[in-house]
Design an enzyme around this catalytic site. Structure first.
Site, short mmCIF file in Angstrom:
data_model
loop_
_atom_site.label_atom_id
_atom_site.label_comp_id
_atom_site.label_asym_id
_atom_site.label_seq_id
_atom_site.Cartn_x
_atom_site.Cartn_y
_atom_site.Cartn_z
N HIS A 45 22.94 21.29 32.07
CA HIS A 45 23.33 20.03 32.71
C HIS A 45 22.22 19.00 32.74
O HIS A 45 22.43 17.88 33.21
CB HIS A 45 23.80 20.31 34.13
CG HIS A 45 22.72 20.88 35.01
ND1 HIS A 45 22.15 22.10 34.78
CD2 HIS A 45 22.10 20.39 36.10
CE1 HIS A 45 21.23 22.34 35.69
NE2 HIS A 45 21.16 21.32 36.50
N CYS A 46 21.03 19.34 32.26
CA CYS A 46 19.89 18.42 32.39
C CYS A 46 19.27 18.02 31.07
O CYS A 46 19.26 16.85 30.71
CB CYS A 46 18.82 19.04 33.29
SG CYS A 46 19.21 18.99 35.05
N ILE A 47 18.72 18.97 30.35
CA ILE A 47 17.85 18.65 29.23
C ILE A 47 18.56 17.89 28.11
O ILE A 47 17.98 16.98 27.52
CB ILE A 47 17.16 19.93 28.70
CG1 ILE A 47 16.35 20.56 29.83
CG2 ILE A 47 16.24 19.59 27.54
CD1 ILE A 47 15.68 21.85 29.45
#
Length: 438
Positions: A273-275
């Site tokens: 969900h981030c990188i």
């Protein structure tokens, strides 16, 4: 006693009610930590089935055990609801909702904005709002503060606002919510003091920064640092492959340097969900200031190209055996975005499955953490987990290792699969003509 002092007192005495909006990979571990310390937690989620599941003491996430949820419900300290009007019952509202990209790879703040708009009519004096969702610098000040203040409450005096980015790493056995330092930046100095009281009880260390914008940038730097370094090692992998050099041997040798080098390992692309998402938030915002983040964007291009590179390697391997992708039986081994979790968000395995389906491959997947392919916004496969067996492996034309779960018997895979495309270095120390490194 002022509104601020009264709220800080309630937070420090653990008599405050904590509201957590978004009961997923970030919200649920945070809920459990607050409950562990004796806080009452009111959890909000717009999925009625998840609310029902949680109130029945069942966990929707594999690495969070149902007995933990059941204990939190059973002791009377946790309740889940979809009724946003109950936000007025909470002293703190912690927003843990998704911040994806839209179809044009631009920030999609609809979940953050929608959540804020839904709770604003029910906000009251003496509350603190904390945004934990990853976003671009300025979101807290430019999007949340005006909305929260639109009802007549003055931010920094009547109600308080902070940004404190989540730092969850699902299924990481070495770190948990309590032991991961918590960055916190306030909309104002008064907000900062309240934010430190909000998190000071539940984490071992709160890291204060000068503003919400600084905290927002901190989160982006953390993940862009990883994205850039992964992009570098993925590019090095492609160069090493053309030169006939084992990239894993090179990384392991470089890692013996006791200073100035941190090992990163290549893969089939970025997931989670981030990188894969965070760099685009900063590149988008930087344009407002007339800046082009060329270094970050280049790393994004490299990482985004990795699924295509893997698939070319797979097609070449099949061609070398007189087979085309069309009509070939291909088993995807591991479809979660990383090992030992059930999290499918932004998984590169799904992008590769889409391409293989378009090319006419006969697809199956095996992932002990994902019993059936979950509903996703952009991808749909009517598939269920295929258990590994001698017969299953022998029946494939190719096994593509997309995620290297520990639960898989890789000796068995090597023994019976006719062709293996390894994107994770599972067989880095083995020489076998049917193993193709990708």
């Amino acid at each position: 006693m002022s509104v601020q002092q009264e709220l800080i007192k309630r937070l420090q005495e653990r008599s405050a009610v904590i509201g957590i909006i978004g009961l997923g990979y970030v919200g649920l571990p945070l809920m459990l930590r607050y409950v562990e310390l004796g806080y009452h937690v009111l959890g909000f989620d717009n999925d009625p089935s998840k609310v029902e599941q949680l109130n029945a003491g069942q966990s929707p996430i594999e690495h969070i055990h149902s007995d933990q949820i059941a204990d939190a419900v059973g002791c009377g300290l946790f309740e889940a609801t979809s009724d946003m009007s109950r936000a007025s019952q909470a002293d703190a509202l912690i927003i843990c909702v998704p911040t994806p990209l839209d179809r044009y790879r631009q920030p999609d703040l609809s979940y953050v904005v929608g959540t804020t708009d839904a709770v604003v009519p029910h906000m009251r004096f003496g509350q603190v709002v904390s945004l934990e969702s990853t976003t671009y610098p300025g979101t807290t000040e430019e999007e949340l503060a005006p909305r929260i203040g639109s009802g007549g409450l003055k931010v920094g005096e009547d109600i308080f606002l902070v940004y404190s980015p989540e730092r969850e790493d699902p299924a990481n056995p070495d770190f948990k919510t309590q032991t991961i330092p918590k960055v916190c930046g306030g909309y104002s100095p008064a907000c900062q003091e309240v934010g430190q009281a909000l998190y000071g009880q539940v984490v071992d260390r709160v890291v204060p920064v000068s503003s919400a914008r600084a905290a927002e940038m901190t989160k982006l730097l953390e993940n862009i640092h990883r994205a850039v370094n992964i992009g570098l090692v993925n590019e090095m992998k492609m160069v090493a492959d053309r030169m006939g050099i084992d990239i894993y041997e090179v990384i392991d040798a470089a890692a013996t340097k006791p200073f100035g080098f941190v090992p990163y390992y290549p893969g089939p692309g970025l997931g989670g969900h981030c990188i894969p998402i965070d760099p685009f938030y900063l590149t988008w915002k930087a344009r407002e200031y007339g800046l082009n983040t060329r270094f970050i964007e280049l790393a994004g291009e490299v990482n985004s190209s990795m699924p295509e590179w893997v698939l070319r390697k797979l097609a070449d391997a099949l061609n070398a055996r007189g087979k085309a992708v069309h009509g070939s039986r291909i088993l995807i081994l591991g479809i979660a975005y990383k090992k030992n979790v059930d999290d499918m968000r932004e998984s590169p395995a799904v992008e590769m499955m889409e391409y293989l389906r378009e090319q006419g491959a006969v697809l199956a997947y095996s992932d002990p953490h994902v019993p059936s392919f979950p509903p996703m916004r952009e991808h749909q496969f009517d598939l269920e987990h295929t258990p590994i067996s001698e017969e299953t492996l022998a029946a494939q034309d190719c096994v593509l290792i997309a995620t290297d779960h520990d639960a898989v018997d890789y000796d068995q895979v090597q023994k019976y699969a006719p062709l293996i495309v390894d994107t994770r270095g599972v067989y880095r120390d083995r020489t076998d003509p049917k193993i193709v490194r990708a």
